[in-house]
Structure formats: C-alpha cells, structure tokens
Design an enzyme around this catalytic site. Structure first.
Site, mmCIF file in Angstrom:
data_model
loop_
_atom_site.group_PDB
_atom_site.id
_atom_site.type_symbol
_atom_site.label_atom_id
_atom_site.label_comp_id
_atom_site.label_asym_id
_atom_site.label_seq_id
_atom_site.Cartn_x
_atom_site.Cartn_y
_atom_site.Cartn_z
ATOM 1 N N CYS A 1 -41.280 -17.543 -2.616
ATOM 2 C CA CYS A 1 -40.008 -18.154 -3.555
ATOM 3 C C CYS A 1 -39.022 -18.204 -3.131
ATOM 4 O O CYS A 1 -38.203 -19.209 -3.098
ATOM 5 C CB CYS A 1 -40.013 -17.204 -4.813
ATOM 6 S SG CYS A 1 -41.367 -17.247 -5.993
ATOM 7 N N TYR B 1 -30.073 -3.523 -5.049
ATOM 8 C CA TYR B 1 -31.414 -4.226 -4.473
ATOM 9 C C TYR B 1 -30.805 -5.362 -3.689
ATOM 10 O O TYR B 1 -29.686 -5.943 -3.873
ATOM 11 C CB TYR B 1 -31.950 -4.695 -5.813
ATOM 12 C CG TYR B 1 -33.557 -4.812 -5.426
ATOM 13 C CD1 TYR B 1 -34.362 -3.924 -5.601
ATOM 14 C CD2 TYR B 1 -33.848 -6.043 -5.169
ATOM 15 C CE1 TYR B 1 -35.598 -3.867 -5.190
ATOM 16 C CE2 TYR B 1 -35.425 -6.170 -4.880
ATOM 17 C CZ TYR B 1 -36.316 -5.213 -4.823
ATOM 18 O OH TYR B 1 -37.520 -5.400 -4.592
ATOM 19 N N LYS C 1 -14.458 -0.915 4.725
ATOM 20 C CA LYS C 1 -13.397 -1.762 4.345
ATOM 21 C C LYS C 1 -13.448 -3.294 4.615
ATOM 22 O O LYS C 1 -13.554 -4.054 3.658
ATOM 23 C CB LYS C 1 -12.097 -1.084 4.741
ATOM 24 C CG LYS C 1 -10.712 -2.056 4.361
ATOM 25 C CD LYS C 1 -10.585 -1.822 3.146
ATOM 26 C CE LYS C 1 -9.301 -3.022 2.666
ATOM 27 N NZ LYS C 1 -9.014 -2.873 1.311
ATOM 28 N N VAL D 1 0.980 -1.150 0.074
ATOM 29 C CA VAL D 1 -0.036 0.082 0.221
ATOM 30 C C VAL D 1 0.906 1.251 -0.042
ATOM 31 O O VAL D 1 0.741 2.285 -0.906
ATOM 32 C CB VAL D 1 -1.029 0.017 1.345
ATOM 33 C CG1 VAL D 1 -1.614 1.278 1.404
ATOM 34 C CG2 VAL D 1 -1.730 -1.059 0.872
ATOM 35 N N THR E 1 -1.472 -4.900 9.455
ATOM 36 C CA THR E 1 -2.413 -4.953 10.649
ATOM 37 C C THR E 1 -2.343 -6.276 10.624
ATOM 38 O O THR E 1 -3.734 -6.787 10.079
ATOM 39 C CB THR E 1 -3.741 -4.083 10.441
ATOM 40 O OG1 THR E 1 -4.063 -4.275 9.250
ATOM 41 C CG2 THR E 1 -3.220 -2.870 10.977
ATOM 42 N N ASP F 1 10.325 3.657 6.422
ATOM 43 C CA ASP F 1 10.083 2.206 6.590
ATOM 44 C C ASP F 1 11.081 1.663 7.490
ATOM 45 O O ASP F 1 12.321 2.651 7.517
ATOM 46 C CB ASP F 1 10.235 1.420 5.422
ATOM 47 C CG ASP F 1 9.234 -0.065 5.406
ATOM 48 O OD1 ASP F 1 8.102 -0.108 5.171
ATOM 49 O OD2 ASP F 1 9.867 -1.013 6.365
ATOM 50 N N GLY G 1 -38.697 -13.500 2.960
ATOM 51 C CA GLY G 1 -39.737 -14.473 2.801
ATOM 52 C C GLY G 1 -40.400 -14.557 1.670
ATOM 53 O O GLY G 1 -39.971 -14.224 0.663
HETATM 54 N N1 LIG Z 1 -1.767 -5.617 0.203
HETATM 55 C C1 LIG Z 1 -3.032 -4.934 -0.270
HETATM 56 O O1 LIG Z 1 -3.177 -5.362 -1.424
HETATM 57 C C2 LIG Z 1 -3.757 -4.223 0.656
HETATM 58 C C3 LIG Z 1 -4.868 -3.470 0.012
HETATM 59 C C4 LIG Z 1 -5.631 -2.688 0.886
HETATM 60 C C5 LIG Z 1 -5.370 -2.735 2.190
HETATM 61 N N2 LIG Z 1 -4.327 -3.043 2.674
HETATM 62 C C6 LIG Z 1 -3.966 -2.844 4.220
HETATM 63 O O2 LIG Z 1 -2.773 -2.081 4.114
HETATM 64 C C7 LIG Z 1 -1.945 -2.300 5.496
HETATM 65 C C8 LIG Z 1 -0.719 -2.487 4.626
HETATM 66 O O3 LIG Z 1 -0.633 -3.482 3.715
HETATM 67 P P1 LIG Z 1 0.591 -4.020 3.028
HETATM 68 O O4 LIG Z 1 0.191 -5.082 2.037
HETATM 69 O O5 LIG Z 1 1.333 -2.737 2.427
HETATM 70 O O6 LIG Z 1 1.772 -4.346 4.127
HETATM 71 P P2 LIG Z 1 3.272 -4.720 3.895
HETATM 72 O O7 LIG Z 1 3.309 -5.734 5.053
HETATM 73 O O8 LIG Z 1 3.376 -5.008 2.733
HETATM 74 O O9 LIG Z 1 3.821 -3.213 4.358
HETATM 75 C C9 LIG Z 1 4.098 -2.900 5.724
HETATM 76 C C10 LIG Z 1 5.195 -2.001 5.741
HETATM 77 O O10 LIG Z 1 5.153 -1.375 7.223
HETATM 78 C C11 LIG Z 1 6.661 -1.422 7.497
HETATM 79 N N3 LIG Z 1 6.438 -1.021 8.906
HETATM 80 C C12 LIG Z 1 6.132 -1.944 10.011
HETATM 81 N N4 LIG Z 1 5.927 -1.082 11.217
HETATM 82 C C13 LIG Z 1 6.508 0.017 10.859
HETATM 83 C C14 LIG Z 1 7.125 1.373 11.723
HETATM 84 N N5 LIG Z 1 6.822 1.365 13.036
HETATM 85 N N6 LIG Z 1 7.425 2.211 10.788
HETATM 86 C C15 LIG Z 1 7.733 2.434 9.707
HETATM 87 N N7 LIG Z 1 7.110 1.318 8.936
HETATM 88 C C16 LIG Z 1 7.047 0.224 9.342
HETATM 89 C C17 LIG Z 1 7.027 -2.585 7.293
HETATM 90 O O11 LIG Z 1 8.345 -2.957 7.393
HETATM 91 C C18 LIG Z 1 6.434 -2.984 5.956
HETATM 92 O O12 LIG Z 1 7.460 -2.697 4.991
HETATM 93 C C19 LIG Z 1 -2.743 -3.588 6.172
HETATM 94 O O13 LIG Z 1 -3.536 -3.177 7.197
HETATM 95 C C20 LIG Z 1 -3.600 -4.069 4.898
HETATM 96 O O14 LIG Z 1 -4.354 -4.939 5.535
HETATM 97 C C21 LIG Z 1 -3.377 -3.944 2.136
#
Ligand SMILES: NC(=O)c1ccc[n+]([C@@H]2O[C@H](COP(=O)([O-])OP(=O)(O)OC[C@H]3O[C@@H](n4cnc5c(N)ncnc54)[C@H](O)[C@@H]3O)[C@@H](O)[C@H]2O)c1
Length: 438
Positions: free
Chosen positions: A268, A256, A210, A11, A86, A30, A265
């Site tokens: 059908c 819908y 979400k 993301v 998360t 990161d 109910g």
């Molecule tokens: N991957 C998807 O397709 C997608 C789509 C929509 C929403 N999400 C949600 O978005 C969130 C992130 O998902 P993702 O797939 O990008 O995760 P990911 O694991 O790919 O990336 C998370 C990043 O955060 C970094 N990180 C962790 N703690 C940190 C901190 N204290 N400071 C700085 N960086 C830190 C990690 O090193 C990692 O690079 C999640 O909650 C996920 O559910 C993901």
C-alpha cells in the site's frame, strides 16, 4: 532558588517572570539597557500576553530585578539560565558567538565565587554544543572543572510566542539534559510545580530533541499545506480531509511510524504515495515534501546496502523477508531490494523467514516471487541456525519475535546488522551489533 537569567528576549523575559512568580529570586541580565530598564520599571520588554502583569507583580514583590552587569548578578546564584540568541550564519549554520560570550562572562564571574552553580543553556543549539564548545569556555574563564566547581545542563525551551506564559506554565514536559547529578537536582528544584512531567536525560539528547521537535512542526505545516494544494486542484475540501485525518489517533497522530527503523514497503504505502504524486504532477503542482517521500525511502535502502558492504565479508544471511513481521506478503518488501542488489554483486546469500514457505506462497505473491525475486527459492532455508552459522554478516530485516534474541547465536567475528531495531542488543555477547540509524 537564586536564579540568574542571561538574555532578556522572548525566552529570557518569559522565564524570568514565570520563575519569579513561582517564588524564585530572579536577576535578569541583558546587554540592552532598554530591556534592563523595562524590567526595572516593572514593564515587559516584549509584546507577550500576560507578561507585563507578571513582571509588574514580581517587581512589586521584590523577586525580580535586572542589570547589564553579569558580575553583579552572579553572587549567590544557584542556577544561571543562558537564553541569548543563536542566529543562523549566512550558510545556515548555527552561530554560537553570543552564547560563547555569555558563557565566558558567567565563567569569569564564577572564578571569584565559592558556590556550586549550575549553568543551563536554554538557547537552541545543536548536539555537542554544550559539552564540546561551551563547557571548555566556562572552564577556562572560571578556572574550575565542570561537575566540580560548576554544573552544566541543557534545558530546551518549547514556548510559542503569543502563548508563551501559558506554554511555560502548562508544558507537556520539561526536559533536563544534565551533565551531572547535582546539575539535574538544581534544575529539578527550579521547575518544581511547573506543569508537566520533569524528564532527566543526556545533554545531547536534549539538544537534538529541540531540533527534532521544530523540524517535525515545520514538516507538519508543509505537509498540511501540500495536502491543501492537491485538494484544491481536485475540488476536495482540504479542511474537511485534515479534520478527519487528525481524528485517527492510532496511526496518524500517535507514536506509530515515528521510531527509526527500516524503509517502508508492502502493498500500500509505496503504491499510494506514487499515485498521489503522479496526480499532483498531472496538475503541474510542485509538492517537494510529498514528491520526495519515495526518494527519502530509497536513500534509506541504499544506506542499508552501504552498511552491509562496509564489512567486506562475502557470506550474508538475511532474516525476515516480508516488509513486516506476521505476514508472508513479499510485494515491495524493501529488504528484497537490498538482497537483490547484493545477490547481483555476487555475495553468497542465504535467507530465512518464519512466515515464508515456498510451498505455500500463492497467487499474486507467487507471481511476484517468480518475476521479481527468482533467486529466492533456492536460497531460502527453513533452519534459522543453518543460516546464522553459515553467514559472516547476519542482517535482520523485520521485527519477527524469532529474531529478538538472535544475538545469543553469534560467534566471535560475526557481524549482526539490525535494520529494524528488532534485536535485543544485550543478547549480542560475541560478535558485533550494528544498527541502521541508531
Ligand atoms: N523566541 C522563541 O519563541 C523561542 C522559543 C524557543 C527557543 N528559542 C531559542 O531561545 C534563544 C533565544 O531566543 P529569543 O527569541 O529569546 O532571542 P532574542 O533575540 O529575543 O533575545 C536574546 C537576548 O539576548 C541578549 N544578549 C545577547 N548577548 C548577550 C550577552 N552576552 N549577555 C547578555 N545578554 C545578551 C540580547 O540583547 C537579546 O535581548 C534562541 O536560541 C532561540 O532559538 C526561542
């Protein structure tokens, strides 16, 4: 805008690159030096179509950089997007530890800046997370109050891996759950020009949305796969069936049937779901989604009974008996199960329905009344006012226009239970309004 993106995973790196390509000044943060180094070299830290080119261009044009140090990224930030993971705990519950840590670090960095900054959670998190769990963390670390020193917001991410850049740029809508007006305005400025409508709503609505979206997507996959399994046993082409199924945009792929209300109910839906479930059992197929639809509907009926009994009042008036407004078909009307249970428990019950006149109930419907709801004729009243005035709890069971403004007829101490979201709540001046699932 000066944007800080915390977490450079799927993301975060897509957000960083797409926002930088739209002219914002973006600093990614990161804990992983690998990911930070990738961005600094102008390379994508993940495999994702078009992302490498976007990151390289943003680096060349000086609009994107990355660091492992939040404190270095924060000075001057208008908006911080928190995109850290998360994950699930072992018991399936949501683990907010990474987000809490990131919020504490952002908060500490805010303590020494004088600028109003909007902190936006993009990670997926359950309702209540932003306001009840994360805002206090930021307040404590920054020494300031939300809405004053900083703003909070929730902005769910809907991208799909593999088409993430396209999904970001061509989203159907961008949802902004804003904790205050300033937070909403900053996010609007970040997303200006990104495809799709910008919709501002409350933070808990955005958080819940979400999960509802993803649950629905998962349900669609499971449903289509179960249809496939039954079709295969029946020798029917499942793809041909589903291709035709999705072409109906009136009832099938449409809003819908997607508004919380009362149980289904009528003559059908229950009968046909039972028949396909019975056929699947005959094939020894396990289809947990299809086989539990009737159970889910039953639970909704049981919930309605619990809600009505909760008030400990003995005089009940039911308005609307047929399974939907505009028909006198009483067969399998779920409200009749509620009424039958409560009549059986000795409640004093009166009934009203503008479409049911016992003189005119004929054929299968008449037999149904005699066999299944023999208590109905003696309790049915033609006068709506009589039913409302004689009852302590008034239950609205279908969306007949006659009941829309029924709230105005209530006196103090009366309770209105709306099972169908059919009553205009603003009309309830005296008495209490209770919805079944809203
Ligand atoms: N991957 C998807 O397709 C997608 C789509 C929509 C929403 N999400 C949600 O978005 C969130 C992130 O998902 P993702 O797939 O990008 O995760 P990911 O694991 O790919 O990336 C998370 C990043 O955060 C970094 N990180 C962790 N703690 C940190 C901190 N204290 N400071 C700085 N960086 C830190 C990690 O090193 C990692 O690079 C999640 O909650 C996920 O559910 C993901």
């Amino acid at each position: 805008m000066q944007v800080v993106v915390v977490g450079l995973g799927y993301v975060g790196s897509v957000c960083s690159a797409c926002l930088a390509s739209r002219g914002h000044q973006v600093v990614g943060v990161d804990t992983s030096t690998y990911k930070v180094d990738c961005i600094e070299r102008g390379e994508s830290p993940i495999v994702e179509k078009d992302l490498g080119e976007l990151i390289a261009a943003a680096r060349r044009e000086g609009r994107l950089s990355a660091t492992t140090d939040i404190a270095r990224a924060m000075p001057g930030a208008d908006v911080v997007l928190v995109c850290v993971g998360t994950p699930s705990r072992e018991d399936g519950s949501l683990n907010l530890d990474h987000v809490k840590r990131a919020c504490a670090e952002v908060g500490s960095a805010l303590a020494s800046t004088g600028k109003f900054t909007t902190i936006v959670m993009r990670s997926t998190m359950l309702p209540g997370s932003v306001l009840d769990e994360l805002t206090p963390v930021i307040e404590q670390a920054s020494g300031g109050k939300a809405g004053d020193k900083f703003g909070v917001a929730y902005n769910p991410e809907f991208l799909r891996e593999g088409t993430a850049v396209d999904d970001f740029n061509n989203a159907d809508y961008t949802i902004i759950g804003a904790g205050c007006e300033r937070a909403g305005e900053s996010l609007k400025a970040v997303y200006e020009g990104v495809g799709g409508e910008l919709i501002v709503t409350s933070i808990p609505t955005a958080e819940m949305l979400k999960y509802v979206n993803n649950s629905f997507h998962a349900l669609k996959v499971a449903f289509a796969n179960e249809v496939g399994r039954v079709c295969k046993k029946e020798g029917v082409d499942s793809h041909a069936v589903m291709k035709l199924m999705v072409r109906d945009t009136k009832l099938n792929l449409s809003p819908y049937y997607l508004s919380p209300g009362f149980a289904f109910g009528g003559s059908c839906l229950p009968k046909d779901v039972r028949a396909i479930v019975s056929r699947s059992r005959h094939h020894n197929l396990e289809l947990p989604v299809l086989q539990n639809i009737i159970r889910s509907n039953d639970v909704h009926v049981e919930d309605a009974i619990h809600l009505i009994e909760k008030f400990k009042m003995r005089k009940l008036g039911f308005l609307g008996l047929s399974f939907k407004a505009g028909t006198d078909d009483l067969r399998e009307s779920p409200i009749l199960r509620v009424i039958g249970t409560l009549v059986g428990k000795g409640y004093a019950v009166l009934l009203h329905d503008p479409n049911i006149d016992m003189e005119r109930v004929l054929g299968a419907n008449r037999r149904f009344v005699e066999d299944e709801v023999p208590y109905l004729p003696e309790r049915l009243r033609a006068d709506l006012r009589e039913v409302v005035e004689s009852s302590e709890v008034i239950v609205v069971g279908n969306r007949s226009a006659a009941y829309r403004e029924i709230g105005g007829m209530l006196r103090k101490g009366q309770v209105l239970v709306d099972l169908v979201a059919g009553v205009d709540r603003r009309t309830v001046v005296n008495g209490e309004y209770h919805g079944l699932a809203w």
